[in-house]
Design an enzyme around this catalytic site. Sequence first.
Site, short mmCIF file in Angstrom:
data_model
loop_
_atom_site.label_atom_id
_atom_site.label_comp_id
_atom_site.label_asym_id
_atom_site.label_seq_id
_atom_site.Cartn_x
_atom_site.Cartn_y
_atom_site.Cartn_z
N ILE A 188 0.85 -1.18 0.00
CA ILE A 188 0.00 0.00 0.00
C ILE A 188 0.89 1.24 0.00
O ILE A 188 1.60 1.51 0.97
CB ILE A 188 -0.93 0.02 1.24
CG1 ILE A 188 -1.59 -1.34 1.43
CG2 ILE A 188 -1.95 1.13 1.11
CD1 ILE A 188 -2.40 -1.83 0.26
N GLU A 189 0.83 1.98 -1.08
CA GLU A 189 1.63 3.20 -1.20
C GLU A 189 0.95 4.13 -2.19
O GLU A 189 -0.06 3.79 -2.81
CB GLU A 189 3.06 2.88 -1.65
CG GLU A 189 3.17 1.98 -2.86
CD GLU A 189 4.61 1.61 -3.18
OE1 GLU A 189 5.44 2.53 -3.28
OE2 GLU A 189 4.90 0.41 -3.35
N GLY A 190 1.50 5.34 -2.32
CA GLY A 190 0.94 6.30 -3.27
C GLY A 190 -0.49 6.69 -2.93
O GLY A 190 -0.86 6.81 -1.76
#
Length: 515
Positions: free
Chosen positions: A162-164
């Site tokens: 989970i990023e951005g």
Amino acid sequence: MSSTARLSPWRVSFAVIIVLATVVAGVLGARMYEARATQGPAPEWFAGYVDVTATPSYAFEEGSADSEGHVSDVVLSFIVADEEGTCTPSWGTYYGLDEAGAELDLDRRIQRLREQGAGVVVSFGGALNQELATVCESPEELAGAYREVIERYDLDTIDLDIEGPALQDPASVKLRAQAVALLQEELSAEGKPLAVWLTLPVIPSGLTSEGREVVIAMLESGTDLAGVNLMTMNYGQARDARSMFDASAAAMRSTHRQLGIIYEQAGLPLSSGALWGKLGATPMIGQNDVVDEVFTLEDARRFNEFAVENGIGRVSMWSLNRDVTCGSNYPDTSRVSDACSGVDQGDVRFSELLSQGYSGHAAEAASATTEPDPAAAAPAEDDPETSPYPIWNEEASYLEGSKIVWHRNVYEAKWWTRGELPDNPVLEAWDTPWELIGPVMPGETPMPVFTVEKGTYPEWKGSSAYEKGDRVLSEGTPYEAKWWTEGDSPDAAQVDPDSSPWVPLSAEDVEQDLE
């Protein structure tokens, strides 16, 4: 984590895809790799990421056995929404699951790796494209999308990267947590436990507030997290002047502290060892996306030693595709490549260095459950006889650099402080004046007090007045007056150095007087 270079696939007809998928599904019906942990601590495992759709294709199915014949797991990445942005899983938007089976021989290659005794973890998300939780409309729909991938590849462990934008989307954070909890419940009822790892960005001071919210949401939903894997890379200005190893070690220690607070607040207090086991690390080998950040072979050696020493549960790397020296036709190694590391590796592989001591498999931990540790919730009692530094006193003031003991841990003051608990459960490091150094070690005793022979200085007398700079002895310890004083015992300087008119002398101070 991200990738840029992609295959330009030749599209075969739908009918051929279905035929091939049916054949492969029959092959996958009998899984070769079965290993479950029913008791004891979860094993520590290594698994490098593989960008499934990058060019040139990486032959992960060939495996790589170490000197003892152990073949490590791999983390295949990334499953995202399809190119239309619907709640349909795809490999990087380029391939549906059937297309990947037909055009990349992915199912067959996974089976070949399993026949060598290694396992496969699939990663959802990543830095590019749309993460499934941002497009699916309900927990049930998202759980169904996850389940399609899990059943297709017979998975017992998944990785949620989970990023951005997905990290900053509260709605998807909540939806994802609900879907994973639902999925774990359904699969557990069917006798198919699912281990879920979160992969999150980190800086030396720990998880960002958005990252912490992802963890908290998972625990609040009832999800049993296998662990939190940290992207120890791309620190930017937060790295300051630290080496990549030092920045990564700091990030791990900071998150270890944060995770302990988060689990305790969730009603699941865990021991320090259990918390280390719930941490993973994924360095970006060689040249990072930030130009002046390079994770070297020496960084890898040191980080492996750090990981083994602390019992970090999982080590990965981005990526196996890049674990080779760049060729002469790639002159600008400061520009990140999907196919080489950007550093001169010689015959050494980052995967070899980072995997030392990690002989487990992800599947062996899939059945492990998180149980609260009552002993971790009860603060340890401090004993002055076995504490290397004074025990923290709420009434005392402490100067920068002062070390104390509290609940069998050693802390150091980052700035002047008074009355602030060393183990106050704050999630941001800058919210506390104390830095945790580490536990009190077995066999430790109080630090010896520096003393000198009687007669070196006059004995302190409570009835005498002293001017600034006067030197005295109290119980053999030499002190110097910081200002005029009368009746103030020098011994109080050990407890409250800031307000005491006395400061202990060092051996160097005494030596200068005796010269």
